[in-house]
Design a protein around this motif. Structure first.
Motif: not given
Length: 179
Positions: A76-79, A82-83, A89-91, A163-165
Motif C-alpha cells: 500500500s503506497d497510501s500506508i 505514513f510509515i 515497496e511492500p508495506t 484517500n490518505s489525505l
C-alpha cells in the motif's frame, strides 16, 4: 528415457516404438497431468472479505495465523506515505511483520461498500473508514489475492489504496495545499 533404450526401440522398428510410447496427443498429456484450479465462489469471496475486515477492524492473531498464507505480503503506497517507506515497496513484506503492525495499531472501522469483482483467486472491493478527529470517510480499494491451502482459502496478498489525505485529517494531522 535412456539412450540405449531409445536406440533399441529405433532398431526394432516403428511398431515396437508405437507400443512402447504412450499417446503423444498434447491435449491428453495436459489433461492427464493438470487439474483445474479451485476457484472462489461468491459466498467464499464474501467470507474472505469478512476475514479481511476482521484483520483491519478487529485484529486477532488467531485470524491472521489461520487465514493469511505463510508467503503473505501487504502492499500500500497510501500506508507507505505514513510509515516513511519507499513508494512501490511492500508495506508489510511478511506475515510476521503484518501481525506485529496490526497488533500495535488501533482498529479502524472498515465498512465494505461493495464487492465489485470476484475472479478465480481474487476479490476486489470498495470500502470506507470514518474515525478520529475529523470523522471524514476515507474511501479505499482493496484487491485480495487468495490461495487454497490447508484445506481452506487464505489471503496471499493485499493491495490497498485509500484517500490518505482524509486519513491524515482523521488521525489529527493536517496539510497545506500549494497549488
Amino acid at each position: 528415457m535412456h539412450l540405449p533404450l531409445l536406440a533399441a526401440l529405433t532398431l526394432t522398428g516403428s511398431s515396437a516404438l508405437a507400443l512402447a510410447m504412450p499417446s503423444l496427443n498434447p491435449l491428453s498429456l495436459f489433461s492427464a497431468r493438470q487439474t483445474a484450479p479451485a476457484c472462489l465462489t461468491r459466498a467464499e469471496a464474501s467470507e474472505i472479505v469478512d476475514i479481511y475486515v476482521r484483520l483491519i477492524s478487529n485484529y486477532k492473531d488467531e485470524d491472521c495465523v489461520k487465514y493469511c498464507a505463510e508467503d503473505f505480503v501487504d502492499r500500500s503506497d497510501s500506508i507507505n506515505t505514513f510509515i516513511f517507506r519507499p513508494l512501490g515497496e511492500p508495506t508489510f513484506a511478511t506475515k510476521k511483520i503484518f501481525m506485529e503492525a496490526q497488533d500495535a495499531n488501533p482498529p479502524f472501522p472498515v465498512v465494505v461498500d461493495s464487492i465489485d469483482a470476484v475472479d478465480c483467486e481474487a476479490v476486489a472491493l470498495r470500502w470506507h473508514a470514518t474515525f478520529g478527529a475529523a470523522q471524514l470517510p476515507s474511501r479505499g480499494l482493496t484487491i485480495i489475492q487468495t490461495t487454497k491451502r490447508e484445506g481452506w482459502w487464505q489471503i496471499k496478498s493485499l493491495d490497498v489504496e485509500f484517500n490518505s489525505l482524509v486519513w491524515l485529517l482523521n488521525m489529527g494531522g493536517n496539510y497545506t495545499w500549494e497549488g
